[in-house]
Design an enzyme around this catalytic site. Structure first.
Site, mmCIF file in Angstrom:
data_model
loop_
_atom_site.group_PDB
_atom_site.id
_atom_site.type_symbol
_atom_site.label_atom_id
_atom_site.label_comp_id
_atom_site.label_asym_id
_atom_site.label_seq_id
_atom_site.Cartn_x
_atom_site.Cartn_y
_atom_site.Cartn_z
ATOM 1 N N ASP A 248 26.897 -40.983 47.811
ATOM 2 C CA ASP A 248 28.290 -40.962 47.358
ATOM 3 C C ASP A 248 28.748 -39.502 47.249
ATOM 4 O O ASP A 248 28.221 -38.651 47.965
ATOM 5 C CB ASP A 248 28.419 -41.733 46.031
ATOM 6 N N HIS A 271 29.704 -38.281 50.427
ATOM 7 C CA HIS A 271 31.139 -38.468 50.573
ATOM 8 C C HIS A 271 31.931 -37.191 50.318
ATOM 9 O O HIS A 271 33.136 -37.222 50.169
ATOM 10 C CB HIS A 271 31.626 -39.590 49.647
#
Ligand SMILES: *[C@@H]1O[C@H](CO)[C@@H](O)[C@H](O)[C@H]1NC(C)=O
Ligand SMILES: *[C@@H]1O[C@H](CO)[C@@H](O)[C@H](O)[C@H]1NC(C)=O
Ligand SMILES: *[C@@H]1O[C@H](CO)[C@@H](O)[C@H](O)[C@H]1NC(C)=O
Ligand SMILES: *[C@@H]1O[C@H](CO)[C@@H](O)[C@H](O)[C@H]1NC(C)=O
Ligand SMILES: *[C@@H]1O[C@H](CO)[C@@H](O)[C@H](O)[C@H]1NC(C)=O
Length: 421
Positions: A248, A271
Site C-alpha cells: 500500500d 502505492h
C-alpha cells in the site's frame, strides 16, 4: 587555526569549565541518590545526567526461542526501564515471539529501546481478540529512542489471507498495525527493519517532534493495506533515509498532520506517497506543511498523490514535492478530489477538501501509463495555487506522456512536460 577547529577549541574550553563547576554538584547528586538495587546488571553511563541503567529482557524471563510468547517479560522489563531515568532496555540478538504488547508512559526520562534481535508477532489470531488494531504499541511516552538494527516482523501472512481485499467473500475486519507510537513527544526511531506487518507497518498518531530515520520497511507488493509509514494528527515529523516497499502507500499522511518532511525516500513496490485520503464520510480534515524532498519511486501505482473524498471539508495546503525520480510509475503526479474507495459509487457533492499551494519541482522519469499527470479537482472547489517547475515525464520505453486536468489552472515555471491541454 581554521574556523571549524576554532569552534571545537572553544567548545572544549566551555565543556572543561562546565565540568569543573559541575563535578561538585554531580557528586552531591550521586551521593543523594539511592543506590539502584536490582537483580540485573546496572551500569552507570559517563554522563552529566542521571545514571543510565541497562535492562535486558532476558533478565525478566524472556526466552528468545522463537516459540514462547515473551510479551509478559518485555512488559515487565519495560515497566522497570520506564521508571528509571535514562534507562536502556536491551533486546539481545535472538528471536523473540510476542503477542500484542503495550509499552506505556509516561516514563522518567530519556528511555532507549535497543533492539538487536528479531521481534516476531504471534500468528495466533485469537491472541488479538481483545484489540485487533494493535500489535506493539508505545503510548504516552516522551523522550524515547527506539533503535538497534533489529527487526519487527508482523508475521502478516495469515492476516492477508483473511483480508476482504484478498478474498472478496470474507467480511472486512481490522488487522493490527505492527508498530504504533501514540501520544508521544520527542521521539527518535532509527536503524530498524519493519517487515510483513499485519496491516500498517508503523503509525505515528498524535505525536510531536519525531525523527524517523534509516528505516527499512518491507512486505510483498500484493499484501493488502500494508502501508509503510502512516502519519496522523502529528506535528513536526521528519522521515528520512528510508526504504519502503509494501502493498500500500509507502507513506500516508492524514488528518491533523502538520510540518511533515520526507527526505531521501526510496519507494516501491507500493502505492506511492499519499496525502490522504481526507474527508471520508463527510468529515473535516486538515493537513499542511508537507515536503517530500529527494524521493525515488520504482514500479509504484502512484508517485506523489493527494486524495480527498467528495462531501468532506477542510484543507490540504502548503505542500512541496521536489527532486523526485519516477521509474515506471503508473500515476507519477496525481491530485484526486473525487477519490472513491468503496464498492458503491460516490455521489456528486458540493462540499470538498480544499487543495491549495502545491509546488511540484524537479520531477523526472517514466510513467507506466499515458497519463503522467492527473489533476482531477473538484468542480465546486477547484485546486488553487498549483505550480509545476522543471518537470520531465516520459512514457516508459519512450514516447510522450499526457496530462489530464479538470478544475485546475496550474502555473508553469521552466520546462514542464507534459502540460495540461
Ligand atoms: C535527556 O536527554 C536530554 C537531551 O539529550 C538531556 O538534555 C537531558 O539532560 C537528559 N535528561 C536526563 C534525566 O538524563
Ligand atoms: C493496549 O492498549 C490498548 C489501548 O489502550 C488496549 O485497547 C489494549 O487492550 C491494550 N493491550 C494489551 C495487550 O494490554
Ligand atoms: C474465501 O473465503 C471463503 C469463506 O471463508 C472460503 O470458503 C474460501 O475458500 C476462501 N477462498 C480462498 C481462495 O481462500
Ligand atoms: C532510483 O531507483 C532506480 C531503480 O531502482 C535506480 O536505477 C536509480 O539509480 C535510483 N536513483 C537514485 C538517485 O538512487
Ligand atoms: C475524475 O474522477 C472521477 C471519479 O473517480 C472519474 O469518474 C472521472 O473520470 C475523473 N476525471 C478525469 C478527467 O479523469
Amino acid at each position: 587555526m581554521d574556523s571549524k577547529r576554532a569552534v571545537v577549541h572553544v567548545l572544549a574550553v566551555i565543556i572543561g569549565i562546565f565540568s569543573l563547576f559541575c563535578s561538585s554538584c554531580c557528586r552531591h547528586l550521586q551521593e543523594d541518590q539511592p543506590v539502584v538495587h536490582h537483580h540485573i546488571q546496572a551500569r552507570r553511563r559517563l554522563s552529566l545526567s542521571a545514571p543510565a541503567v541497562t535492562f535486558d529482557v532476558d533478565d525478566f524471563g524472556a526466552q528468545g526461542d522463537g516459540n514462547h510468547d515473551d510479551a509478559q517479560a518485555f512488559e515487565k522489563a519495560w515497566k522497570e526501564a520506564c521508571s528509571a531515568a535514562g534507562a536502556v532496555l536491551v533486546v539481545p540478538k535472538k528471536n523473540y515471539l510476542l503477542g500484542p504488547t503495550n509499552f506505556s508512559g509516561p516514563c522518567q526520562d530519556n528511555t532507549t529501546f535497543q533492539i538487536n534481535g528479531i521481534i516476531r508477532a504471534s500468528g495466533d489470531l485469537s491472541d488479538y481478540d481483545e484489540d485487533r488494531r494493535h500489535w506493539i504499541m508505545f503510548d504516552g511516552v516522551h523522550n524515547l529512542v527506539v533503535q538497534g538494527g533489529g527487526t519487527f516482523d508482523g508475521n502478516g501472512l495469515i492476516w492477508w489471507q483473511n483480508s476482504c481485499k484478498t478474498n472478496k467473500s470474507l467480511p472486512c475486519k481490522d488487522a493490527p498495525t505492527a508498530l504504533t507510537f501514540s501520544n508521544c513527544g520527542n521521539l527518535i526511531t532509527r536503524n530498524l527493519n519493519i517487515q510483513n506487518a499485519q496491516q500498517i507497518h508503523v503509525s505515528f498518531e498524535k505525536c510531536s517532534d519525531v525523527q524517523a530515520t534509516d528505516l527499512q520497511v518491507t512486505a510483498p507488493g500484493s499484501s493488502p493495506n500494508t502501508d509503510g509509514i502512516h502519519v496522523t494528527g502529528t506535528q513536526n515529523i521528519q522521515i528520512s533515509s528510508s526504504t519502503i516497499g509494501t502493498g500500500d502507500d509507502c507513506i500516508s499522511i492524514v488528518d491533523g498532520s502538520q510540518d511533515v518532511q520526507a527526505m531521501d525516500i526510496t519507494c516501491g513496490p507500493g502505492h506511492g506517497i499519499s496525502i490522504g485520503s481526507l474527508g471520508s464520510g463527510d468529515s473535516e480534515a486538515h493537513v499542511s506543511g508537507v515536503t517530500v524532498n529527494r524521493a525515488n519511486f520504482s514500479g509504484t501505482t502512484n508517485g506523489v498523490r493527494i486524495k480527498t473524498w467528495q462531501g468532506g471539508s477542510g484543507s490540504a495546503s502548503n505542500i512541496k514535492f521536489q527532486n523526485i525520480e519516477m521509474h515506471d510509475v503508473s500515476n507519477p503526479i496525481i491530485i484526486d478530489q473525487n477519490y472513491c474507495d468503496q464498492d458503491a459509487p460516490c455521489k456528486q457533492q458540493k462540499s470538498a477538501v480544499q487543495v491549495s499551494n502545491v509546488m511540484y519541482q524537479n520531477i523526472r522519469g517514466t510513467s507506466a501509463s499515458d497519463v503522467a499527470i492527473e489533476f482531477n479537482c473538484s468542480e465546486s472547489l477547484p485546486c488553487k495555487g498549483i505550480a509545476l517547475q522543471n518537470i520531465d515525464l516520459q512514457k516508459t520505453g519512450g514516447g510522450s506522456a499526457t496530462a489530464s486536468c479538470s478544475n485546475i489552472n496550474p502555473d508553469y515555471i521552466g520546462a514542464v512536460s507534459p502540460r495540461c491541454p
